[in-house]
Scaffold this motif. Structure first.
Motif, short mmCIF file in Angstrom:
data_model
loop_
_atom_site.label_atom_id
_atom_site.label_comp_id
_atom_site.label_asym_id
_atom_site.label_seq_id
_atom_site.Cartn_x
_atom_site.Cartn_y
_atom_site.Cartn_z
N UNK A 43 33.03 37.73 51.66
CA UNK A 43 33.32 38.70 50.80
C UNK A 43 31.94 39.49 50.24
N UNK A 44 30.93 38.55 50.20
CA UNK A 44 29.61 39.00 49.69
C UNK A 44 29.04 40.16 50.87
N UNK A 45 29.20 39.60 52.35
CA UNK A 45 28.90 40.60 53.29
C UNK A 45 29.47 41.67 53.30
N UNK A 46 30.85 41.63 52.99
CA UNK A 46 31.63 42.83 52.77
C UNK A 46 31.12 43.88 52.09
N UNK B 21 34.31 42.24 43.52
CA UNK B 21 35.67 42.06 44.04
C UNK B 21 35.65 40.90 45.01
N UNK B 22 36.83 40.22 45.18
CA UNK B 22 36.78 38.94 45.90
C UNK B 22 38.34 39.22 46.41
N UNK B 23 38.56 38.62 47.68
CA UNK B 23 40.01 38.47 48.09
C UNK B 23 40.22 37.08 48.69
N UNK C 14 40.80 39.34 43.24
CA UNK C 14 40.06 39.10 41.73
C UNK C 14 39.07 40.11 41.57
N UNK C 15 38.88 40.66 40.46
CA UNK C 15 37.90 41.41 40.08
C UNK C 15 37.27 40.70 38.81
N UNK C 16 35.72 40.64 39.12
CA UNK C 16 35.04 40.15 37.84
C UNK C 16 34.09 41.11 37.19
N UNK C 17 33.84 40.95 35.88
CA UNK C 17 33.10 41.84 35.23
C UNK C 17 31.82 40.82 34.69
N UNK D 224 38.89 33.63 45.52
CA UNK D 224 38.09 34.87 45.32
C UNK D 224 37.12 34.90 44.20
N UNK D 225 37.09 33.80 43.54
CA UNK D 225 36.38 34.08 42.15
C UNK D 225 34.65 34.07 42.34
N UNK D 226 34.42 32.82 43.20
CA UNK D 226 33.03 32.74 43.20
C UNK D 226 32.39 34.16 44.03
N UNK D 227 32.86 34.41 45.08
CA UNK D 227 32.36 35.79 45.58
C UNK D 227 32.30 37.13 44.75
N UNK D 228 33.50 37.07 44.00
CA UNK D 228 33.71 38.22 42.94
C UNK D 228 32.36 38.14 42.19
#
Lengths: 328, 769
Positions: free
Chosen positions: B387-390, B459-461, B621-624, B729-733
């Protein structure tokens, strides 16, 4: 844990008499650090003198000068004392960020000042480090992200107390008792670095204990701020901390104390930073200059260079807040 | 019913199971009229947990019991040359000290034997002391004088990668690096040749511990010398029964494992571990019950963990954002022994639509305790790099990261070409981006907030096998008073199977939930494979439904004779059996039960999976975050999580799983890591001050949203597994949000202040002199 004898005297003189008897004694306030240290064989006292029943040590007197804080005062009770918090908001800053509510409900002022270091090599039963009587400080070539950037001589612990920098910033005195009487010394002299004795963190010798902290009433225009940085926002020791107490008069700093936490084996007072502030009007540039002066002698190791930057930020922010220039 | 072979995917591990086809019951589709299933109902056992009435393994203390503690290796690799237990044995109440010299070898899968001469990590067990009083044990353990010969070791990944093979073979017979496991789809070189844009990045994901509130431990007792009784904190009572029987060479029927309540497992309590065998062995030697429980230091040294990885991802895409190539090469740290879940290739092969994929997984052996499954094993780690590479690719393409994900949405399982039974990921993206304020809070120029405190969103999936499958079995017994017992060996770890399976039984039987009691976690009850792999709901709910249906048929038979109708004309709702066409003709369920001359027991099992489809759970998941770029502190402000779980049998418990998963992974992303002193090979994070789990204060505001997408293909209750997905998804988000906030990538986890400051500093333009 080694087997031990235990006494819970109800008056200070009995406690001091017991401490003066031959043998290895430990005094216990809330016990939150002592019991854990005993479980990991860092402390192996033959005798425990439990101070919790001694009313005299739990006295908190804000009426006179100096303000007197007994070592048995729990952090939660300290925070609940409105007169104390109004006199010294910096103590609220500091006591509020110690450990967790549960630990503050039990832990005492004396225990916070006399707790053993949190260095993970010191705490681990698997390392017989220099401070525990071994021959080397494992942090030097090891995992030193939480270790000292200043004042590490042979041993690179950082002093873990949040209260100590704040109290030193206020010019507090440490009152030390023993069977032969009491003596009072500046709190900053209470703590000793590895260059003095690598096996202990303060001047107490067998038979002595800390009994009270005396804090001079604040001068007009005095304001103090304590800031702490840590990974987690609770239940974490400072990666770095800064206590700044300024006396401001007509826009000029007439007196300054700058004390750092989390960066040295003792709460680290910085005369160099104080000298920058003395007699100056406080601007961001002056604050930055003071912060730079405070870390001029910093010698980071492989993993703790971030502390040099981080503590400077805290010093600057604390100076500006203490000077009434708000912001974070 | 006919028997068939069916494929079961549990945590990415594929097995084939022979299973009897289930009695066909009507599928609970979107229009099903259900009274209990779907309701927000508090856990049926919550009262016992919060009042202290619940008995955990530690509470089981039979009379005459001995306490034990292990003597543990202080060295990462050593050979025992002598054990002198004489001083310990002279201490009051010390009964026995066992080690490799005074016991017969007992086979133990991970590393040969239970007690060994050669020890492979700090905390490895050299000897075990048994005493009547636990308070003497720490001193007694220190009194056992073990002499070690120290052997070469490695605990540092970079050292292992660089190590010459001859040196490596002195540490592990197989060396420290395995041959890479390779997976391919299409032609990776052609994929990169077709790419307009290529990005590459390397990520370090750390070792984290399960850190269960309740430590690992068990109480073992031999009854009459031949029956082994074990009270354990286990996720798999039935599997443990089999493993004990095999180890002690007795029939399964002579082993009884009980787990009533558990304080967390997260994948670390699914197997037979060494403490199990040692407790049973000492119980056998002494003829007394034996209580073995780890202290926190032992938990952090000698229970398995989520493994460390060094993942390098390379993505190729056309200029309009279609993926042409995904390459993933990872060093997967197994610890001292091989374990499952080292290979993290599944995400690369499955999550996004891409014709050309190449993965290489190299297992690395280090002198540390072994890994095990931990809540979403492999995918949780791999999702970080994927997800980070995306997002890196999105920034290179100057494209919205969510848009890039939607462009590469996979509509079929590319590993089998089967369609997904349901896939609610698009809805999840839409929900979380709306909830986090994606349009307004995303920095189109990362790091553009003025001032030192900068905010951003990420974002992370997530994809995870969620079909469940056999073996899962249950029985539903109707007591004479009309109350109902649901029995299975399935374990309730605290997440709620007792609740949701009681709800399923009550729904099918047509009785109030209050009359149903779920009696789980006993190995002598109908089998269940275990509580792992997000498998319990989709596996056990159909089994319980069938068992309830079978029991109800007997109730109807008795009621039919009383009401003078045929059983097929009857319905039961709310505890009353009535004639479907004339509800005035009725008889209370309890009255029917009282008429029975024998215990009514319905038996049910989980039937085969639908071979034409792949069933996975999906979520986003989406993190702020707010990053203090001067102190390095990352504050996780808000986290929106939307997960597709098929039917939510109890939405309250699904949301609870989302909260738990997010909290665990928010700690993974920001705080938690095992730190090892590589010079000595000794882990230094051996208490919960130095090993930093997330606290309530650090918790974000969590918006837990269920994408309810009833899956009528997956099984007859429409539910998919949901326990592990929210961890993924949390850590990459968070990592992506930190990039969005600061414009700087922090690719080594956790994102602690020192790492964040170091990355920010490295990214600063060089000061000109």
């Amino acid at each position: 844990m080694r087997a031990f004898t235990y006494a819970a005297p109800t008056d200070l003189s009995s406690a001091l008499a017991r401490l003066g008897a031959p043998g290895t004694h430990a005094v216990m306030g809330g016990g939150t650090d002592l019991v854990n240290s005993m479980k990991s064989y860092i402390e192996t006292p033959a005798d425990i003198v439990d101070l919790q029943g001694i009313q005299e040590l739990q006295a908190l007197d804000t009426s006179g000068d100096p303000v007197q804080i007994g070592v048995g005062v729990k952090l939660v009770d300290m925070l609940a004392s409105q007169p104390l918090m109004q006199l010294f908001p910096i103590l609220q800053d500091a006591a509020n960020v110690v450990a967790t509510p549960q630990l503050r409900n039990v832990g005492t002022v004396g225990g916070n000042l006399c707790q053993r270091p949190r260095c993970w090599y010191f705490r681990s039963v698997d390392f017989n480090c220099l401070r525990k009587g071994g021959t080397e400080c494992y942090a030097i070539l090891g995992q030193n992200q939480y270790h000292a950037i200043l004042g590490g001589l042979g041993c690179f612990i950082v002093h873990p107390s949040d209260l100590a920098p704040a109290l030193i910033g206020l010019g507090a005195q440490a009152v030390i008792g023993s069977a032969s009487g009491t003596r009072s010394i500046p709190l900053e002299s209470f703590f000793i670095g590895p260059e003095v004795d690598v096996h202990r963190e303060n001047v107490l010798v067998p038979g002595e204990m800390l009994v009270r902290i005396d804090v001079p009433r604040p001068a007009a225009g005095q304001r103090g701020v304590f800031l702490k940085s840590r990974g987690r926002q609770t239940w974490d020791f400072a990666t770095t901390a800064a206590a700044v107490s300024l006396v401001m008069s007509a826009g000029t700093c007439t007196s300054a104390r700058v004390v750092l936490g989390g960066v040295a084996p003792v709460p680290w007072r910085s005369p160099d930073a104080e000298a920058v502030l003395q007699g100056r009007s406080i601007t961001p540039a002056v604050a930055a200059q003071a912060a730079a002066a405070a870390v001029k002698l910093a010698r980071p190791m492989q993993y703790n260079a971030y502390k040099v930057d981080q503590v400077q930020v805290l010093i600057q922010r604390a100076i500006l807040q203490a000077a009434g220039q708000g912001g974070s | 019913m006919p028997w068939v072979k069916t494929q079961v995917v549990t945590e990415g591990i594929v097995t084939e199971v022979l299973v009897e086809t289930q009695v066909p019951l009507p599928v609970w589709g979107p229009d099903a009229q259900l009274d209990i299933v779907g309701q927000r109902i508090p856990k049926v056992d919550a009262r016992y947990r919060v009042t202290g009435a619940a008995q955990y393994m530690f509470d089981k203390q039979p009379p005459g019991m001995l306490w034990v503690k292990a003597v543990r290796s202080p060295y990462p690799h050593a050979r025992i040359t002598a054990v002198d237990a004489s001083a310990a044995l002279k201490m009051p109440g010390v009964i026995d000290v066992i080690h490799f010299q005074n016991t017969d070898p007992i086979a133990y899968a991970p590393n040969g034997h239970v007690l060994n001469q050669e020890l492979s990590y700090v905390g490895d067990i050299a000897a075990v002391v048994a005493a009547e009083d636990p308070r003497i044990l720490p001193d007694a353990v220190r009194a056992v004088n073990v002499t070690y010969e120290q052997l070469p070791f490695v605990t540092d990944l970079q050292q292992a990668i660089a190590m010459d093979p001859a040196t490596a073979k002195q540490i592990f017979p197989q060396g420290v690096l395995s041959q890479p496991a390779v997976a391919d789809r299409g032609d990776i070189n052609a994929g990169f040749a077709a790419a307009d844009v290529t990005v590459e990045a390397t990520y370090l994901t750390q070792v984290v511990h399960h850190a269960t509130m309740e430590p690992h431990g068990c109480v073992a007792q031999w009854i009459n010398g031949y029956e082994l009784h074990v009270w354990d904190s286990t996720q798999a009572a039935y599997g443990l029964q089999q493993a004990f029987a095999k180890t002690f060479q007795i029939p399964d029927s002579q082993v009884f494992v009980w787990m009533d309540f558990m304080g967390g497992g997260f994948g670390s309590k699914t197997a037979l571990w060494r403490y199990h065998v040692l407790a049973a062995l000492l119980a056998q030697r002494t003829g007394r019950p034996v209580h073995f429980i780890n202290d926190r230091r032992e938990e952090l040294l000698d229970t398995p963990h989520r493994p460390m990885h060094q993942q390098t991802w390379r993505l190729g895409a056309t200029k309009d954002g279609k993926l042409t190539a995904i390459e993933m090469k990872s060093y997967d740290v197994a610890g001292a022994f091989n374990g499952m879940f080292t290979n993290i290739s599944a995400v690369a092969l499955q999550l996004y639509s891409c014709p050309n994929v190449h993965t290489e997984d190299t297992t690395v052996f280090l002198n540390l305790h072994q890994l095990s499954a931990m809540r979403g094993p492999a995918n949780t780690e791999a999702m970080v790099g994927m997800e980070a590479t995306m997002d890196l690719l999105a920034s290179k393409l100057n494209m919205d990261p969510v848009q890039l994900r939607k462009l590469n949405y996979a509509t079929v399982d590319q590993t089998t070409n089967h369609p997904y039974s349901t896939k609610g990921l698009m809805d999840a993206y839409d929900y979380v981006t709306q909830a986090i304020g994606w349009q307004s809070n995303r920095k189109t120029t990362p790091g553009s907030d003025p001032g030192p405190k900068k905010r951003g969103v990420g974002i992370g999936s997530q994809i995870w096998s969620a079909a469940g499958g056999p073996p899962s079995n249950a029985e539903v017994a109707i007591q004479a008073d009309g109350s109902v017992t649901v029995r299975s060996s399935v374990a309730d770890l605290g997440e709620g199977p007792k609740t949701i399976l009681s709800m399923v039984a009550a729904e099918e039987l047509g009785v109030p939930l209050a009359v149903v009691n779920a009696d789980f976690g006993h190995s002598d009850y109908p089998w269940d494979l275990g509580t792992f792999g997000s498998r319990v709901t989709p596996s056990m709910a159909p089994a319980v439904r069938q068992a309830a249906y079978e029991a109800q048929q007997e109730i109807f038979t008795i009621a039919a004779s009383e009401l003078g109708v045929d059983a097929s004309q009857l319905t039961c709702k709310k505890g009353v059996v009535y004639v479907t066409s004339d509800p005035s003709k009725s008889i209370p369920f309890a009255q029917v039960a009282a008429l029975s001359s024998h215990t009514i027991i319905g038996v049910g099992w989980r039937g085969p999976n639908n071979a034409a489809y792949t069933t996975e759970s999906f979520g986003a998941q989406a993190a702020e975050v707010e990053v203090d770029t001067e102190t390095g502190v990352v504050t996780l402000l808000n986290l929106a999580a939307a997960h597709d779980c098929g039917r939510a049998i109890n939405p309250m418990l699904v949301e609870s799983q989302i909260h738990g998963g997010v909290d665990m992974a928010a700690g993974y992303g920001r705080f938690e890591e095992q730190v090892v002193d590589s010079r000595t090979g000794i882990p230094v994070t051996t208490n919960l001050v130095d090993y930093k789990i997330e606290t309530a204060v650090d918790e974000p505001v969590i918006d837990a949203h269920i994408v309810e997408n009833i899956d009528t293909i997956a099984n007859n209750v429409g539910a998919k597994g949901m326990a592990e997905p929210p961890t993924m998804p949390t850590a990459p988000a968070i990592m992506n949000a930190v990039y969005n906030a600061t414009g700087v990538w922090v690719r080594a986890m956790p994102l602690s202040p020192d790492r964040v400051l170091a990355a920010l500093k490295a990214a600063q333009p060089q000061q000109s002199a």
